[in-house]
Design an enzyme around this catalytic site. Structure first.
Site, PDB file in Angstrom:
ATOM      1  N   HIS A 194       5.199   3.690  10.724  1.00 30.59           N
ATOM      2  CA  HIS A 194       6.269   3.403   9.771  1.00 30.59           C
ATOM      3  C   HIS A 194       7.657   3.460  10.406  1.00 30.59           C
ATOM      4  CE1 HIS A 194       3.784   4.285   5.886  1.00 30.59           C
ATOM      5  NE2 HIS A 194       3.368   3.224   6.552  1.00 30.59           N
ATOM      6  N   ASP A 223      -7.739   0.429   7.724  1.00 35.67           N
ATOM      7  CA  ASP A 223      -6.300   0.590   7.526  1.00 35.67           C
ATOM      8  C   ASP A 223      -5.554   0.499   8.852  1.00 35.67           C
ATOM      9  OD1 ASP A 223      -3.763   1.325   6.817  1.00 35.67           O
ATOM     10  OD2 ASP A 223      -4.368   3.020   5.601  1.00 35.67           O
ATOM     11  N   GLU A 251       0.824  -1.211   0.000  1.00 32.30           N
ATOM     12  CA  GLU A 251       0.000   0.000   0.000  1.00 32.30           C
ATOM     13  C   GLU A 251       0.856   1.258   0.000  1.00 32.30           C
ATOM     14  OE1 GLU A 251      -3.031   2.469   2.843  1.00 32.30           O
ATOM     15  OE2 GLU A 251      -1.047   1.752   3.371  1.00 32.30           O
ATOM     16  N   GLU A 252       1.922   1.223   0.811  1.00 31.69           N
ATOM     17  CA  GLU A 252       2.703   2.444   1.027  1.00 31.69           C
ATOM     18  C   GLU A 252       3.433   2.933  -0.211  1.00 31.69           C
ATOM     19  OE1 GLU A 252       2.585  -0.129   2.961  1.00 31.69           O
ATOM     20  OE2 GLU A 252       2.150   0.524   5.008  1.00 31.69           O
TER      21      GLU A 252
END
Length: 241
Positions: free
Chosen positions: A171, A63, A29-30
């Site tokens: 992250h 998410d 996704e990132e």
């Protein structure tokens, strides 16, 4: 949720849904929604019943649900990208309100969060599939107004920390299984379960979500324009190009 549904349907007399529920865990996704975008691209060309994009009535996106300095964020259907196909808008707005009603009924605080298309619902929404979901916050900051609201409704032990990010390990290497607020996660999963049960018990979910008709196709030019998600900007703060 998947295991609970399995146990309910396979080991009890719990009435089965008339709709198929698909659980998906997307990859990459990132770096641009690569997993979900690939899945949708395959669905666009599939002729197998149940695998076609037209077989999808709704995409519910979860998410992040357990951020340590959490908010109870609900995707705001009104902030969908301007070029979102019109048939996806009414149903997406309904999903927003469905979640709002649940949080109000539970006497829990909630906040709108942008429905920008920058998470894995984006490729579905771009193809006219109704979408919605929840989000507990990432590298954005809990504002004083937000903190005061959560303090008033949840008390000092659950209100979090003002002027700090919702997830300082977003992250980062410290983002592991211990970096979860269990209270937030539990309430978010309850909200997700409520929405699933509510939608799956609709006699005619298609009409409920698409009062003006079923999912329609965009032409190739529209698809190419809509696919410019640039999702990586959200995570790595790249400049517009």
């Amino acid at each position: 949720m998947a295991l609970v549904l399995y146990r309910l349907f396979e080991t009890t007399a719990y009435e089965k849904y008339k709709y198929r529920i698909r659980f998906c865990w997307w990859g990459a996704e990132e770096v641009g929604l690569l997993g979900s975008d690939y899945h949708v691209a395959q669905a666009l060309t599939s002729t197998t019943p149940g695998e076609r994009i037209s077989d999808y009535l709704i995409n519910l996106n979860y998410d992040m649900l357990g951020s340590p300095n959490f908010m109870f964020g609900i995707y705001d259907g009104r902030t969908a990208p301007a070029d979102t196909p019109s048939q996806a808008r009414p149903g997406s707005d309904k999903i927003t309100q469905l979640f709002i009603d649940w949080f109000i009924e539970q006497n829990l605080p909630w906040d709108y969060t942008d429905f920008s298309g920058r998470s894995d619902y984006g490729p579905f929404l771009a193809e006219g599939v109704v979408a919605g979901g929840l989000f507990s916050g990432a590298d954005d900051t809990k504002t004083p107004a937000q903190y005061d609201k959560y303090m008033q409704m949840l008390g000092p032990l659950l209100a979090g920390k003002v002027n700090e990010t919702h997830d300082q390990c977003y992250h980062q290497a410290c983002d592991h299984i211990g970096n979860i607020d269990e209270f937030a996660l539990e309430r978010m999963v309850q909200a997700a379960g409520y929405a699933l049960e509510y939608l799956a018990r609709q006699d005619d979910l298609k009409t409920w979500l698409y009062p003006n008709g079923t999912v329609t196709r965009m032409n190739m030019h529209e698809q190419q324009q809509q696919r410019k998600y640039q999702a990586e900007k959200e995570y790595f703060k790249f400049a517009d190009v």
